[in-house]
Design a protein around this motif. Structure first.
Motif: not given
Length: 249
Positions: A18-20, A49, A51, A53, A96, A116, A119, A124
């Motif tokens: 997961i690219g956070r 952003i 994110v 996955v 998202a 992808n 968001c 959060y």
């Protein structure tokens, strides 16, 4: 575990990465001034952003691999952003929606690719949020213990008004409502959407923006905040509820 719009996707795919980002992209507004070195800082804003996955999809139960792909496509296809929850942060969600292509490299009975999640709101939010209730007018302390960023609360006020006003004041903001509020109705101030409305006893809504003296809606810092609920003239407050909308970047 990855849950999207209330549906647990974990039994149907394996999350590899997961690219956070540490923070959302920062948009800096500045202005150059003749005769001055550098620039004059105006403001900073958090941008939206994405994110990514990385997932592996594998044949599952009584579904063939391609049936499973169609099944997952139906679960991921949304018309607007929905809550996305990750296993390592089960107390938070981010809204998202899938963007771009969802190419999956097929490997006989399995496949891999990247989902992808776009968001638009980069924050959060707490799944179980902090709620504060107060009775009558007065100065109260709202002590936020969740989040690492200021929040934009939703405030509900139950009371009455006829010819007077009902107001909410913090050290940095003030908003006053001068419209009619009948017994059994609730005045709602939504700082996130910068709007207000009245909910009657049947759940019907009507706008209250035209009865506000400003659009200077309250925000809440981390930890202690002084919030004053006050009335003027022929107005009363029986109960005020503050939904903190705690959030993290």
């Amino acid at each position: 575990m990855i849950t999207y719009d209330g549906f647990d996707l974990s039994p149907y795919l394996l999350v590899r990465d997961i690219g956070r980002p540490l923070m959302p992209p920062q948009e800096i507004a500045s202005m150059s001034i003749a005769g001055r070195h550098g620039a004059y800082f105006l403001e900073k804003r958090h941008q939206s952003i994405v994110v990514p996955v990385e997932v592996v999809i594998f044949e599952h139960l009584d579904m063939s691999y391609f049936e499973l792909k169609r099944f997952l496509a139906g679960k991921l296809n949304k018309s607007e952003p929905k809550p996305l929850i990750f296993e390592d942060e089960p107390d938070k969600y981010i809204n998202a929606i899938i963007q771009d292509q969802t190419e999956i490299d097929d490997l006989i009975r399995a496949g891999q690719g990247t989902l992808n999640f776009f968001c638009p709101d980069p924050f959060y939010y707490a799944i179980e949020d902090e709620v504060f209730e107060f009775s009558g007018t007065g100065v109260y302390v709202v002590n936020r213990q969740k989040g690492n960023e200021y929040s934009e609360p939703l405030i509900e006020i139950q009371g009455t008004n006829s010819g007077g006003s009902i107001g909410v004041r913090t050290p940095f903001t003030s908003v006053r409502f001068s419209g009619t509020l009948q017994q059994g109705e609730t005045l709602v101030l939504d700082s996130q959407l910068v709007t207000s409305y009245i909910v009657d006893g049947y759940g019907n809504k009507r706008s209250a923006n035209q009865h506000l003296d400003s659009m200077d809606f309250p925000f809440l810092d981390i930890e202690e905040n002084e919030v004053e609920f006050f009335t003027e003239g022929n107005a009363t407050i029986q109960k005020a509820t503050v939904y903190a909308r705690s959030r993290w970047i």
